[in-house]
Enzyme design. Sequence first.
Site, PDB file in Angstrom:
ATOM      1  CG  HIS A 210      -3.058   3.041   2.149  1.00  0.00           C
ATOM      2  ND1 HIS A 210      -3.735   2.726   0.997  1.00  0.00           N
ATOM      3  CD2 HIS A 210      -3.162   1.939   2.964  1.00  0.00           C
ATOM      4  CE1 HIS A 210      -4.228   1.503   1.103  1.00  0.00           C
ATOM      5  NE2 HIS A 210      -3.896   1.015   2.284  1.00  0.00           N
TER       6      HIS A 210
ATOM      7  CB  CYS B  83      -0.951  -0.008   1.178  1.00  0.00           C
ATOM      8  SG  CYS B  83      -1.906  -1.523   1.262  1.00  0.00           S
TER       9      CYS B  83
ATOM     10  CG  ASN C 196      -6.884  -0.966   1.610  1.00  0.00           C
ATOM     11  OD1 ASN C 196      -6.162  -0.663   0.673  1.00  0.00           O
ATOM     12  ND2 ASN C 196      -6.412  -1.400   2.759  1.00  0.00           N
TER      13      ASN C 196
HETATM   14  N1  ACO Z   1     -18.695  -8.261   9.855  1.00  0.00           N
HETATM   15  C1  ACO Z   1     -19.090  -8.639  11.083  1.00  0.00           C
HETATM   16  N2  ACO Z   1     -18.255  -9.100  12.023  1.00  0.00           N
HETATM   17  C2  ACO Z   1     -16.947  -9.165  11.715  1.00  0.00           C
HETATM   18  C3  ACO Z   1     -16.449  -8.771  10.456  1.00  0.00           C
HETATM   19  C4  ACO Z   1     -17.388  -8.326   9.508  1.00  0.00           C
HETATM   20  N3  ACO Z   1     -17.011  -7.917   8.265  1.00  0.00           N
HETATM   21  N4  ACO Z   1     -15.105  -8.941  10.445  1.00  0.00           N
HETATM   22  C5  ACO Z   1     -14.779  -9.423  11.659  1.00  0.00           C
HETATM   23  N5  ACO Z   1     -15.882  -9.566  12.410  1.00  0.00           N
HETATM   24  C6  ACO Z   1     -15.985 -10.064  13.779  1.00  0.00           C
HETATM   25  C7  ACO Z   1     -14.914 -11.089  14.089  1.00  0.00           C
HETATM   26  O1  ACO Z   1     -15.271 -12.374  13.657  1.00  0.00           O
HETATM   27  C8  ACO Z   1     -14.853 -10.984  15.593  1.00  0.00           C
HETATM   28  O2  ACO Z   1     -15.936 -11.696  16.120  1.00  0.00           O
HETATM   29  P1  ACO Z   1     -15.744 -12.551  17.486  1.00  0.00           P
HETATM   30  O3  ACO Z   1     -15.430 -11.502  18.532  1.00  0.00           O
HETATM   31  O4  ACO Z   1     -17.080 -13.190  17.651  1.00  0.00           O
HETATM   32  O5  ACO Z   1     -14.620 -13.492  17.240  1.00  0.00           O
HETATM   33  C9  ACO Z   1     -15.116  -9.502  15.847  1.00  0.00           C
HETATM   34  O6  ACO Z   1     -15.754  -8.995  14.673  1.00  0.00           O
HETATM   35  C10 ACO Z   1     -13.850  -8.715  16.095  1.00  0.00           C
HETATM   36  O7  ACO Z   1     -12.872  -9.076  15.104  1.00  0.00           O
HETATM   37  P2  ACO Z   1     -11.509  -8.348  14.978  1.00  0.00           P
HETATM   38  O8  ACO Z   1     -10.751  -8.881  13.797  1.00  0.00           O
HETATM   39  O9  ACO Z   1     -10.842  -8.359  16.305  1.00  0.00           O
HETATM   40  O10 ACO Z   1     -12.043  -6.894  14.613  1.00  0.00           O
HETATM   41  P3  ACO Z   1     -11.375  -5.510  14.902  1.00  0.00           P
HETATM   42  O11 ACO Z   1     -12.163  -4.820  15.935  1.00  0.00           O
HETATM   43  O12 ACO Z   1      -9.895  -5.616  15.042  1.00  0.00           O
HETATM   44  O13 ACO Z   1     -11.679  -4.769  13.524  1.00  0.00           O
HETATM   45  C11 ACO Z   1     -10.476  -4.150  11.522  1.00  0.00           C
HETATM   46  C12 ACO Z   1     -11.139  -5.295  12.307  1.00  0.00           C
HETATM   47  C13 ACO Z   1     -11.559  -3.137  11.177  1.00  0.00           C
HETATM   48  C14 ACO Z   1      -9.870  -4.702  10.266  1.00  0.00           C
HETATM   49  C15 ACO Z   1      -9.407  -3.540  12.457  1.00  0.00           C
HETATM   50  O14 ACO Z   1      -8.496  -4.514  12.900  1.00  0.00           O
HETATM   51  C16 ACO Z   1      -8.646  -2.468  11.797  1.00  0.00           C
HETATM   52  O15 ACO Z   1      -9.103  -1.355  11.679  1.00  0.00           O
HETATM   53  N6  ACO Z   1      -7.406  -2.772  11.348  1.00  0.00           N
HETATM   54  C17 ACO Z   1      -6.571  -1.852  10.647  1.00  0.00           C
HETATM   55  C18 ACO Z   1      -5.960  -2.527   9.526  1.00  0.00           C
HETATM   56  C19 ACO Z   1      -6.651  -2.310   8.228  1.00  0.00           C
HETATM   57  O16 ACO Z   1      -7.501  -1.482   8.027  1.00  0.00           O
HETATM   58  N7  ACO Z   1      -6.184  -3.072   7.279  1.00  0.00           N
HETATM   59  C20 ACO Z   1      -6.569  -2.900   5.929  1.00  0.00           C
HETATM   60  C21 ACO Z   1      -5.608  -3.531   5.032  1.00  0.00           C
HETATM   61  S1  ACO Z   1      -3.963  -3.293   5.413  1.00  0.00           S
HETATM   62  C22 ACO Z   1      -3.396  -1.881   4.770  1.00  0.00           C
HETATM   63  O17 ACO Z   1      -3.994  -1.303   3.937  1.00  0.00           O
HETATM   64  C23 ACO Z   1      -2.063  -1.416   5.177  1.00  0.00           C
END
Ligand code: ACO
Length: 330
Positions: free
Chosen positions: A255, A112, A285
Amino acid sequence: MRHVKIAGTGSYVPEHIVTNDDLAGFLDTSDEWIASRTGIRERRISTGENTSDLAAAAAQRALEDAGVKAEELDLILCATISPDCFMPSVACMVQERIGASKAAAFDLVAACSGLVYGMATAAAFIESGMYRTILVIGAETLSKTVDWTDRATCVLFGDGAGAVVLTPSERRTGILASYLVSDGGKQDYLTLPALPLNNSFMVKKDEHQPEQSSILSMKGQDVFKFAVRSVVDQTKTLLTKAALTEEDIRYVVLHQANSRIIEQSAKSSGISQEKFFLNLDRYGNTSAASIGIALDELSRKGMLSDGDKLLLIGFGGGMTSGGILLEWSR
Ligand code: ACO
């Protein structure tokens, strides 16, 4: 030393829109979950065009915007982690498509951060006097790299391409500072495997070893922390290098990964959130393409004036981060 400016921008996204509700039709997710955690409402997904098709379309628009003919290009750099094939490169495919007969062409992998890495590389070629006119493209079809049954990753990404034409600047404007950082120690935060090693001379395979597949995986919370830290470090370093302050910045073009990363980055870097450009609600993204698409949108909407200072900051797999402090001039 020569100065380097953006002479033109272009972008292209596939026509097909996939909304959060569309995803909720086949995944256990909802518009509310996706929009509140990421800021994404819809994304463009290719129904047939590959990365080189998107890249060539964005390139054509950037050349038109710059008033540069394809035959004038000395180099084409394409940043991508989702090429059509390992060989030929997307850059060579674009070269043929647009008729840039005199250009050298190669692809670059920085996930990215790819467009920023490409721009900094191109600027070094121009500053050294080796080349004058360079097309830098960030293009991705990440839709072919995600597991469409994994709600944790597939909802985040979209397909698209952004491009810039870089040329020498007569004035002391354009790229004022750049800064590239890599940390291979964090390589497991984001992965997309290529072909597994396989030949007749291999020592006995472990039968229990899982087959490697070309599917993107991510440690979301580690990526989040890396991204915010990178934005803070990049901002501080670039402002110091260019002897400017936060108040001098007109727009921050990060990004477009996640609106919560952008909100936290604004808080931690001390730059007002209104200065952070956001279009990830419509595109998701798009990895290496996102900064180019955002820059093209800012330019075509007439939101940029000569003299505006912009911070472009990418962060992504590798891990990598790349920043450019730019003074807009056309
Ligand atoms: N819909 C509903 N529930 C979901 C989804 C979805 N799409 N995705 C995950 N969940 C659930 C999981 O299964 C989990 O459920 P559980 O508690 O019953 O096991 C719960 O939500 C929490 O999951 P986490 O993966 O811990 O979710 P988190 O709160 O960390 O949010 C996210 C995920 C939004 C991706 C977060 O980690 C984040 O903002 N990360 C930043 C990284 C990013 O944006 N990466 C993009 C690509 S990388 C880049 O571009 C550099």
